[in-house]
Design a protein around this motif. Structure first.
Motif, mmCIF file in Angstrom:
data_model
loop_
_atom_site.group_PDB
_atom_site.id
_atom_site.type_symbol
_atom_site.label_atom_id
_atom_site.label_comp_id
_atom_site.label_asym_id
_atom_site.label_seq_id
_atom_site.Cartn_x
_atom_site.Cartn_y
_atom_site.Cartn_z
ATOM 1 N N ILE A 70 0.834 -1.210 0.000
ATOM 2 C CA ILE A 70 0.000 0.000 0.000
ATOM 3 C C ILE A 70 0.866 1.257 0.000
ATOM 4 N N GLY A 103 -0.089 4.853 -1.193
ATOM 5 C CA GLY A 103 -1.405 4.669 -1.814
ATOM 6 C C GLY A 103 -1.610 5.349 -3.155
ATOM 7 N N GLU A 118 -4.764 4.725 -5.773
ATOM 8 C CA GLU A 118 -5.726 5.797 -6.075
ATOM 9 C C GLU A 118 -5.989 5.883 -7.579
ATOM 10 N N ALA A 150 -6.415 -4.117 -1.157
ATOM 11 C CA ALA A 150 -5.058 -3.614 -0.933
ATOM 12 C C ALA A 150 -4.512 -4.252 0.345
ATOM 13 N N CYS A 180 0.253 3.240 7.240
ATOM 14 C CA CYS A 180 -0.077 3.732 5.897
ATOM 15 C C CYS A 180 -1.365 4.549 5.871
ATOM 16 N N VAL A 226 -4.179 7.111 0.876
ATOM 17 C CA VAL A 226 -4.700 5.905 1.526
ATOM 18 C C VAL A 226 -6.031 6.214 2.204
ATOM 19 N N LEU A 257 -9.037 -2.649 2.606
ATOM 20 C CA LEU A 257 -7.669 -2.675 3.111
ATOM 21 C C LEU A 257 -7.523 -3.817 4.109
#
Length: 495
Positions: A51, A54, A58, A71, A82, A88, A99
């Motif tokens: 991750i 991020g 995205e 993720a 993160c 994120v 996540l």
């Protein structure tokens, strides 16, 4: 924790995490431009390992053909670290993103990834993250590989039988509704019967040598559908017969059925209606049960109906689980070989034997037909057993039975599985006031509503959406909207 607690700043002002060795996890020049490169257009469910800041994830949010993003980070501490980065935070607020960390990746896949909905499953890595964590990357690859192997067999069965299951469930529900004054659900047995050892009879080759033991023993005989003909041929009338097969050909198991016998015929709602009608017209006792199909669960939520497990999908385990639900403490398996022994796949007297012998000739013999059946997939020699072979499917079935026994606290002692805990027998209602017309209208209207907005999250949040997942698997080569529309059109046939 794979990151240091320090946060660096890229030349464009974006905050980026650092690995423990001080190397940046994202570009120090323009991390906003980072993206995952695919060989072809990404679609379905994407697992992104790594991750970091991020930024690369995205970018994936804008891909219209990606329905779900999972993720995954190395561990829970790294994941929490993160979450402080702006990209994120953004992806965590998106409905199509989940996540997780490596430790709960398998659980996340099992509960969130539905192949009938998301179709493809692709694993990709953030390059810098993978370079710094090669061991963790390898472990994630293995988790995904094992998961795919686990679900592929189940999904292929759904893709093969999904349409037939929906048909059979609806027709059997209509049958129940049309015969609402009759007893199709009670699984309660007299105590003197439950105290016996339940003989679970499958149709493996070794049944040829154990028929006499079944005859001599004081068993409550529970036959699988395939073994039923063999038992009748040997003058053994079983106390119960279990059928979970959706195919029309399974009705041939019951051609030897007598009229008004002592046998209770137990059918899954997915069973073929021709089998049910054949037994019913012979004035025999019928009991319905349900397995794992979501449409069965939805339709019978207000019925006290026997729920049985079949493990990896075998009628042998279904028979054992039915016995357990009835309260039997002792089970003995006959013919549950999960192998090809003595050069054949089944015992004598099954419907296949009659089929093969009746169609054999000098060019294509019965032996050749049996060989073709056995050699459909690669055979593996069983060490220590003469002329015995198995396959990956049969090994999975055997493991599934062992798992079932362990889960239900049955231990093997002197050839008999004995429960180590007291089994509570269930009181099932004798009759049902199920109204098929009412349920059918709700079912059709439920699918019609989903067609207005066929998004994955909408379907998965709806009971009606979950109920059609198996038939959506059958229409796997279509878009989600087209699959749902085809499922709706199929259901219209059974008004």
């Amino acid at each position: 924790m794979i990151y240091s607690n320090e946060i660096s700043e890229a030349k464009n002002g974006s905050k980026i995490p650092l690995f423990k060795n001080g190397k940046p996890a994202n570009s120090k020049y323009n991390p906003d431009a980072e993206q995952i490169l695919f060989e072809s257009s990404p679609q379905g469910c994407i697992i992104v390992a790594g991750i970091a800041g991020g930024f690369h994830i995205e970018k994936l949010l804008n891909e219209k053909n990606i329905s779900l993003i999972i993720a995954v980070e190395a561990d829970s501490e790294s994941l929490e670290f993160c979450k402080q980065f702006s990209s994120v935070k953004k992806i965590s607020e998106c409905k199509k993103t989940i996540l997780c960390d490596k430790s709960n990746l398998e659980k996340t896949l099992c509960t969130k990834y539905f192949p009938a909905i998301y179709k493809n499953l692709t694993l990709v890595f953030h390059r810098a993250w993978k370079n710094e964590n090669p061991q963790i990357a390898q472990e994630i690859s293995l988790i995904v590989k094992n998961f795919l192997e686990k679900i592929s067999a189940d999904y292929s069965v759904q893709a093969h039988f999904g349409k037939l299951w929906q048909r059979n469930i609806l027709l059997n529900l209509k049958f129940i509704s049309d015969h609402s004054n009759e007893n199709f659900f009670s699984a309660k047995l007299e105590q003197d019967k439950i105290k016996k050892t339940a003989a679970i009879v499958a149709a493996g080759p070794t049944l040829d040598f154990s028929i006499e033991e079944i005859k001599r023993g004081d068993f409550f005989v529970i036959s699988t559908d395939t073994a039923f003909g063999t038992l009748i041929q040997n003058s053994i009338v079983p106390d119960a017969v279990i059928n979970i097969d959706a195919q029309h050909i399974s009705s041939e198991h019951f051609f030897c059925t007598g009229e008004e016998t002592k046998t209770t015929f137990v059918f899954d709602l997915c069973s073929n209606l021709e089998s049910v009608n054949f037994v019913y017209n012979k004035k025999n006792k019928i009991q319905f049960c349900i397995n794992q199909h979501p449409l069965s669960f939805l339709a019978t939520k207000n019925m006290e109906i026997t729920k049985i497990e079949s493990g990896a999908g075998t009628v042998t385990i279904a028979a054992a689980d039915w016995a357990k639900n009835c309260g039997f403490q002792k089970l003995k398996f006959f013919g549950a070989d999960f192998s090809y022994s003595f050069g054949k796949p089944y015992t004598k007297g099954t419907y296949l034997e009659k089929q093969f012998f009746s169609k054999s000739n000098r060019i294509i013999s019965t032996e050749e037909k049996y060989a073709a059946l056995m050699f459909r997939t690669e055979l593996e020699k069983i060490h220590g057993q003469k002329n015995s072979f198995t396959t990956e499917v049969l090994k999975r079935y055997k493991k599934s039975l062992e798992d079932w026994a362990e889960k239900n606290s049955f231990k093997l002692k002197n050839g008999v599985y004995i429960s180590e805990r007291k089994i509570e027998t269930k009181n099932f209602s004798a009759k049902s006031n199920f109204n098929y017309s009412e349920f059918y209208s709700q079912f059709i209207n439920g699918i019609k509503e989903l067609l207005k907005n066929p998004e994955p999250e909408i379907i998965l949040e709806s009971n009606w959406g979950l109920s059609v997942l198996p038939i959506l698997a059958f229409f796997k080569n279509n878009t989600l909207f087209d699959s749902l529309k085809l499922a709706y059109n199929q259901a219209l046939r059974y008004n």
